[in-house]
Structure formats: C-alpha cells, structure tokens
Scaffold this motif. Structure first.
Motif, PDB file in Angstrom:
ATOM      1  N   THR A  10       0.767  -0.943  -0.025  1.00 38.07           N
ATOM      2  CA  THR A  10      -0.012   0.175  -0.322  1.00 38.07           C
ATOM      3  C   THR A  10       0.991   1.138  -0.045  1.00 38.07           C
ATOM      4  N   ASN A  11       0.440   2.336  -0.889  1.00 39.40           N
ATOM      5  CA  ASN A  11       1.432   3.181  -1.106  1.00 39.40           C
ATOM      6  C   ASN A  11       0.370   4.650  -1.217  1.00 39.40           C
ATOM      7  N   THR A  12       0.938   5.635  -0.544  1.00 39.29           N
ATOM      8  CA  THR A  12       0.204   7.005  -0.561  1.00 39.29           C
ATOM      9  C   THR A  12       0.968   8.107  -1.068  1.00 39.29           C
ATOM     10  N   ALA A  13       0.665   8.735  -1.806  1.00 39.05           N
ATOM     11  CA  ALA A  13       1.331  10.120  -2.285  1.00 39.05           C
ATOM     12  C   ALA A  13       0.417  11.241  -3.112  1.00 39.05           C
ATOM     13  N   GLU A  14       1.070  12.460  -2.977  1.00 39.90           N
ATOM     14  CA  GLU A  14       0.236  13.383  -3.765  1.00 39.90           C
ATOM     15  C   GLU A  14       0.653  13.566  -5.328  1.00 39.90           C
ATOM     16  N   ILE A  15      -0.086  13.449  -6.131  1.00 41.60           N
ATOM     17  CA  ILE A  15       0.295  13.452  -7.705  1.00 41.60           C
ATOM     18  C   ILE A  15      -0.554  14.731  -8.269  1.00 41.60           C
TER      19      ILE A  15
END
Length: 145
Positions: A111-116
């Motif tokens: 699971t990965n989370t980031a702003e794009i």
C-alpha cells in the motif's frame, strides 16, 4: 392535469440544475474533498501478461494504491503508476517513466500513498515472474483517502 405535471417537472428540473451549478466544487485537498474510488476489484492476469486501469485527475490529489495477491502470486508481480503516454512505451517494451512511490517490483502486496499532479494516469499490474500460470490480484486505488 398534463399541464400542471409538465410545470412541476420543469420546476423540479430547474431546482436540480440550480443546485448543481450553485454547489461549491470539491477541491482535492480542501474542506469538500471526498474519497473517490478509482478501482476496487480482483484483476486476472494471464501468464506473463498485464492489465491496466486508466484515470484522469483535474487537479492535484492524494492517491492511495493497495494491491494484494489473491491467487498464484507467490513469485510476485510488478505494479507501476505512469502517465498515459508512458504506458504506450511500456506496451511496446520501450523505456518508460513511472512514479517511483507507486512502483512495486516482485511484490505480493503493498500500500502506497502520495500526492500527484493533475493528468491522465495508468495503473499497471504486470505478471512478469509467473510464466506458467495466470494470477489474480486485488487492486484498490482511491483519491483523497
């Protein structure tokens, strides 16, 4: 009777139209931000095959991608998030650029989370390592989780 029904329909339609145009727009990181599910499904991959799911962002947003092997994933699989134009290169076996935050090589889950930023994107799941069997991967991608 028909005339009053038509008037009621016009008034209702106008009220709906006004509420849609007057309502404040949702902002990716603002008060009205709301979780949007891009994909939430089990994806079947043929042996040495890949599947993609495309989506478009009109503004900068937080993206969360979760993948989990369901069947025949013991050898692992690859996951990439890339722009639509880079996906064309990926399909042709050429060099492509992707978002390293969302890259998973030979994984069975992550699971990965980031702003794009805004743009057209493609999430790719690739069965690169299991040459004899297909596999099933559970994929969930959400905006503003």
């Amino acid at each position: 009777m028909l005339k009053s029904g038509l008037v009621a329909l016009c008034v209702t339609f106008t009220a709906v139209l006004v509420s849609l145009t007057v309502a404040p727009p949702a902002h990716a990181a603002g008060l009205f931000a709301k979780t949007q599910v891009i994909v939430d499904e089990e994806i079947a991959l043929s042996n040495h095959g890949s599947q993609m799911r495309g989506f478009k962002l009109s503004g900068k947003a937080t993206l969360q991608v979760s993948v989990k092997g369901v069947k025949n994933t013991d050898k692992g699989f690859d996951v990439y998030l890339m722009t639509a134009d880079n996906y064309e290169n990926f399909e042709k076996g050429k060099e492509f650029k992707h978002f390293p935050t969302f890259q998973g090589l030979k994984i069975t889950g992550a699971t990965n989370t980031a702003e794009i930023p805004a743009g057209d994107y493609v999430l790719v799941i690739h069965n690169k390592y299991n040459l004899l069997k297909g596999m099933i991967v559970q994929v969930k991608a959400t905006i503003n989780p």
